[in-house]
Design a protein around this motif. Structure first.
Motif, short mmCIF file in Angstrom:
data_model
loop_
_atom_site.label_atom_id
_atom_site.label_comp_id
_atom_site.label_asym_id
_atom_site.label_seq_id
_atom_site.Cartn_x
_atom_site.Cartn_y
_atom_site.Cartn_z
N PRO A 1 0.82 -1.23 0.00
CA PRO A 1 0.00 0.00 0.00
C PRO A 1 0.85 1.27 0.00
N GLN A 2 1.90 1.29 0.86
CA GLN A 2 2.76 2.47 0.91
C GLN A 2 3.47 2.70 -0.42
N LEU A 3 3.89 1.59 -1.06
CA LEU A 3 4.58 1.71 -2.35
C LEU A 3 3.65 2.26 -3.42
N ILE A 4 2.45 1.67 -3.55
CA ILE A 4 1.53 2.05 -4.62
C ILE A 4 0.95 3.44 -4.40
N ILE A 5 0.49 3.71 -3.17
CA ILE A 5 -0.16 5.00 -2.91
C ILE A 5 0.87 6.10 -2.68
N GLY A 6 1.77 5.86 -1.70
CA GLY A 6 2.66 6.93 -1.26
C GLY A 6 3.85 7.18 -2.15
N LEU B 1 -7.18 4.96 -0.99
CA LEU B 1 -6.56 5.73 0.11
C LEU B 1 -7.44 5.72 1.35
N PRO B 2 -6.96 5.15 2.48
CA PRO B 2 -7.70 5.26 3.74
C PRO B 2 -7.53 6.67 4.33
N GLU B 3 -8.45 7.07 5.18
CA GLU B 3 -8.36 8.39 5.81
C GLU B 3 -7.32 8.35 6.93
N THR B 4 -6.40 9.31 6.94
CA THR B 4 -5.31 9.31 7.92
C THR B 4 -5.41 10.45 8.94
N LEU C 1 -4.16 1.03 9.46
CA LEU C 1 -5.29 1.35 8.59
C LEU C 1 -5.39 0.37 7.42
N PHE C 2 -4.25 -0.09 6.94
CA PHE C 2 -4.26 -0.98 5.78
C PHE C 2 -4.76 -2.38 6.15
N ASP C 3 -4.61 -2.76 7.44
CA ASP C 3 -5.13 -4.06 7.88
C ASP C 3 -6.66 -4.09 7.84
N LYS C 4 -7.28 -2.91 7.88
CA LYS C 4 -8.74 -2.83 7.93
C LYS C 4 -9.35 -2.37 6.62
N HIS C 5 -8.51 -1.96 5.65
CA HIS C 5 -9.01 -1.43 4.39
C HIS C 5 -9.62 -2.54 3.53
N TRP C 6 -10.71 -2.23 2.83
CA TRP C 6 -11.45 -3.26 2.09
C TRP C 6 -10.58 -4.01 1.07
N TYR C 7 -9.61 -3.33 0.48
CA TYR C 7 -8.76 -3.98 -0.52
C TYR C 7 -7.40 -4.35 0.04
#
Length: 485
Positions: A240-245, A430-433, A444-450
């Motif tokens: 997630p950090q690689l793709i989004i951030g 993107l989850p809300e931070t 947050l990524f452990d709970k994100h739908w994807y």
């Protein structure tokens, strides 16, 4: 200083780019879109970004080994030298060397400053504090545009003053950094625990920092267990950090078309028939819109959140780009100036685009990536953010004028389509931070739908997750003693 303003100054063009000057003043049919299409001229602008792109990896080493403050100071020195070389330039080679030195300064500054602000700020106002970076950047662009407006009237050396005044902010940054404390996160990472505790108590204004300090120590211990931080970015649990951030947000920030409009707004307005001074005046207006947008973002980002700003601004930017493209398709490209009414609508549409960018992709493009990375890869991750950002900045800067020349109004439809893609990316991934402590954002990524389906596939995930849970539990255990609001 703003190179876009300087590249529209006649004295500058006569000295370094006489072909562009001659084309600019020849009222030929094709020059409506093509008068500034010169790859050497755009190389002057984009050389800065190529240099920043390369230097950010050196900045990663300095930031990790010698602290965020050290990187900021190295960047300030390089920026000072770049401004001085540009002011003294006697040929294109000197201009490009100066721009390269400026680029190294930007590579170091963009790598270290967002990290510094995100780490030093209390988590409840981290968004607003981090956006001081964007606000001061926007104020710098506005001041540069005002300076260009007046130096354009100083013949024949006004452009030297515009480029040379870059030494002023460089000096201010260096002197200011002498008085800054290092971030507690960086001090803990380098084993200086007592100093880290003192700095944390000082910047929080209380001795009750036990919980936060335990978080920092646990994050640092996890970081020490990691080898090969750049390689670790590719681990499945960090996808997630690689793709989004690291890849998505910094690329999309530039593919919005904003820097094209901002850097070349003098060129765009001059091509529209506004005249040289009117072009610089128009860029002052767009610079003001950026400042307004940054202020709005600072006020609401920790209340409304990051996603709301991204999504609202996306709709506003798409509508503005469609209006710009429609006007240019119907009214522009026939070798004549636009009417006052049509020109006004065009400038308003551009301003609405700029102010929307100013409260969304501008500041959030730096804030969100700086929040997402765990401590063990924060410096490396931010280097990739800067590298990707500057790569696309350079690519867009190098291609925009040629694209505007050949695609004409279609280039703005292209940007509108890209903003649609960017907005869908944010909505889905993107989850809300907002108001989440920086060392707990990975949860947050452990709970994100994807993303929860992705990170749990990592074979090391369970061990990593257990260590992080233990760290969170340890922090929770001391919270009643050390909670500080």
């Amino acid at each position: 200083m703003n190179a876009g303003g300087v590249t529209s100054m006649d004295d500058f063009l006569i000295k370094f780019f006489p072909d562009v000057y001659n084309r600019k003043h020849a009222h030929l049919h094709e020059t409506d879109y093509c008068k500034y299409d010169n790859q050497v001229l755009t190389l002057f602008t984009s050389s800065l970004y190529f240099a920043g792109l390369v230097s950010t990896f050196g900045a990663s080493y300095v930031t990790k080994r010698h602290g965020r403050r050290g990187s900021i100071m190295v960047g300030a020195v390089s920026f000072f030298l770049g401004g001085a070389v540009n002011a003294a330039a006697v040929n294109v080679a000197m201009l490009i060397v100066g721009r390269v030195l400026l680029g190294v300064g930007i590579g170091f500054g963009n790598q270290a400053v967002p990290l510094y602000l995100s780490e030093i700020a209390p988590f409840k106002i981290r968004g607003a504090v981090n956006q001081l970076f964007q606000l001061t950047t926007c104020l710098g662009i506005l001041v540069a545009n005002v300076i260009n407006y007046f130096t354009d009237r100083i013949h024949p050396w006004g452009w030297r003053l515009s480029l040379g005044l870059a030494v002023v902010p460089a000096t201010a940054i260096f002197v200011g950094a002498l008085f800054l404390p290092e971030t507690p996160n960086s001090l803990v990472e380098r084993g200086r625990l007592e100093e880290a505790r003192r700095v944390l108590e000082k910047v929080r204004g209380t001795h009750k920092v036990d919980a936060e300090f335990e978080d920092l120590k646990e994050a640092s211990e996890a970081a020490r267990a990691v080898r090969g931080t750049f390689r670790n970015l590719l681990a499945v649990r960090n996808r997630p950090q690689l793709i989004i951030g690291a890849l998505g947000i910094p690329a999309f920030q530039q593919l919005s078309g904003m820097n094209s409009i901002l850097f070349y707004s003098p060129v765009i307005f001059q091509s529209l028939g506004f005249g040289s001074s009117a072009a610089l005046y128009s860029s002052i207006i767009t610079g003001s819109m950026l400042v307004v947008g940054a202020l709005v973002s600072m006020l609401v980002v920790d209340r409304l959140g990051r996603r709301v700003l991204f999504i609202e601004a996306g709709a506003q930017m798409i509508a503005s780009m469609v209006v710009v493209a429609t006007i240019l398709a119907l009214k522009f490209g026939h070798g004549e100036e636009l009417s006052k009414g049509v020109s006004t609508v065009l400038v308003v549409a551009i301003c609405l685009f700029v102010v929307a960018y100013g409260w969304s992709w501008g500041p959030l493009g730096w804030l969100v990536p700086s929040e997402l990375f765990p401590l063990e890869m924060r410096s490396a991750g931010q280097s990739v953010v800067v590298c990707v950002n500057l790569f696309w900045t350079a690519a867009v800067a190098q291609c925009f004028l040629a694209a505007m020349c050949h695609l004409r109004w279609g280039v703005f439809i292209l940007f509108a389509a890209l903003i649609v893609v960017m907005s869908i990316f944010v909505i889905l991934l993107l989850p809300e931070t907002k108001q989440v402590p920086i060392e707990e954002i990975w949860l947050l990524f452990d709970k994100h739908w994807y993303w929860k389906r992705v990170v749990t596939k990592d074979p090391k995930y369970q061990g990593h997750h257990q260590r992080q849970e233990m760290a969170a539990a340890a922090a929770g255990a001391v919270k009643p003693v050390g909670t500080s609001e």
